[in-house]
Design a protein around this motif. Structure first.
Motif, short mmCIF file in Angstrom:
data_model
loop_
_atom_site.label_atom_id
_atom_site.label_comp_id
_atom_site.label_asym_id
_atom_site.label_seq_id
_atom_site.Cartn_x
_atom_site.Cartn_y
_atom_site.Cartn_z
N ASN A 169 0.81 -1.18 -0.08
CA ASN A 169 0.02 0.21 0.08
C ASN A 169 1.13 1.19 -0.01
O ASN A 169 1.74 1.40 0.87
CB ASN A 169 -0.84 0.06 1.13
N TYR B 108 1.97 3.41 3.03
CA TYR B 108 3.08 3.28 4.07
C TYR B 108 4.22 2.89 3.18
O TYR B 108 5.37 2.37 3.84
CB TYR B 108 2.95 1.71 4.63
N VAL C 175 7.80 -1.86 9.98
CA VAL C 175 7.09 -3.36 9.95
C VAL C 175 8.71 -4.18 10.16
O VAL C 175 8.45 -5.23 10.77
CB VAL C 175 6.61 -3.51 8.67
N GLN D 203 -3.33 -3.18 16.24
CA GLN D 203 -2.33 -2.05 15.53
C GLN D 203 -2.10 -2.36 13.94
O GLN D 203 -1.81 -3.56 13.88
CB GLN D 203 -1.08 -1.71 16.28
N ASN D 204 -1.59 -1.42 13.46
CA ASN D 204 -1.08 -1.68 11.97
C ASN D 204 0.32 -1.67 12.09
O ASN D 204 1.17 -0.86 12.67
CB ASN D 204 -1.35 -0.41 11.15
N TRP D 205 0.87 -3.00 11.74
CA TRP D 205 2.32 -3.13 11.94
C TRP D 205 3.18 -2.42 10.89
O TRP D 205 4.27 -2.17 11.22
CB TRP D 205 2.54 -4.80 11.58
N PHE D 206 2.68 -2.13 9.75
CA PHE D 206 3.41 -1.17 8.91
C PHE D 206 3.54 0.25 9.28
O PHE D 206 4.30 1.06 9.03
CB PHE D 206 2.35 -1.17 7.65
N HIS D 207 2.55 0.58 10.09
CA HIS D 207 2.46 2.21 10.56
C HIS D 207 2.76 2.26 11.92
O HIS D 207 3.55 3.54 12.20
CB HIS D 207 1.11 2.65 10.12
N ASN D 208 2.56 1.52 12.93
CA ASN D 208 2.84 1.74 14.12
C ASN D 208 3.87 0.88 14.85
O ASN D 208 3.91 -0.33 14.66
CB ASN D 208 1.48 1.27 14.90
#
Length: 227
Positions: free
Chosen positions: A65, A68, A74, A122-127
């Motif tokens: 995406n 990110y 990540v 949580q979003n692993w790519f963002h957080n």
């Protein structure tokens, strides 16, 4: 500052130096529980190089995406989980006390459950996954202290020639120093405060300290019974 230039240009090379020393000494431990340790060091080295590449090169990304595309969080989240699980099982293998072993077993299961739950929260790519870090780091500190307490009565020479002593020492010193740094960073993130330069300075110094302990351990290690 000169110290900043030194630290920024030293923390990645020390991973490579540690890997080289680990491979040179590999015949000493290739048939023991430590045989996979060089793989973790190599993973660390490559992970840092990849993180730098993603951070500095906007056209390079592992994300599907575009939202990110500039995030390298990540790969550190995944690495963090592998790092903690490896050391949980390594020390469980060398700790003799059954109560300590049971603690590591159930703490590891709890840690995996936290990781799975965090996957949906949580979003692993963002957080950055702070919950996983704090639970993993605290658990590892306890395990390291259990290992040291179990072996502290050994003769000093035997203890200092045991690579696990140096690994435990490096992990202990690093996490004692890094836990407060991560707590401050978490607060800064919540409050929208820009990080102070000294935090990264201390963080990089702790990395050098930990991997220096690993290198000393590889150099001083003696042949030990196969486990």
């Amino acid at each position: 500052m000169v110290i900043d230039i030194f630290l920024e240009n030293s923390y990645v090379p020390i991973y490579g130096i540690t890997l080289v020393v680990a491979m040179i000494r590999y015949p000493k431990y290739f048939d023991t529980s430590l045989k996979y340790f060089p793989i973790l060091i190599l993973y660390t080295f490559l992970n840092e190089l990849l993180g730098i590449l993603i951070f500095k090169n906007e056209s390079f990304s592992l994300a599907l995406n575009n939202l990110y595309s500039n995030s390298n969080i990540v790969i550190y989240n995944i690495y963090m989980i592998c790092f903690y699980l490896y050391f949980f099982f390594l020390f469980k293998f060398h700790i003799m006390n059954n109560k300590y072993k049971a603690f590591i077993k159930y703490a590891s299961i709890l840690f995996v459950m936290i990781c799975v739950i965090n996957l949906f929260l949580q979003n692993w790519f963002h957080n950055y996954l702070y919950l996983i870090f704090f639970s993993g780091s605290t658990t590892l500190l306890i395990i390291v202290l259990l290992y040291i307490s179990e072996n502290i009565n050994q003769p000093i020479r035997n203890f200092s020639n045991n690579i696990l002593f140096w690994v435990a020492t490096g992990l202990l010193l690093y996490h004692i120093g890094y836990l407060p740094i991560k707590t401050i960073r978490y607060y800064h993130e919540l409050a929208g405060i820009i990080e102070k330069p000294y935090l990264r300075r201390v963080h990089l110094s702790l990395i050098l300290l930990m991997y220096s302990c690993f290198i000393i351990g590889f150099i001083k290690m003696k042949r030990r019974p196969i486990k």
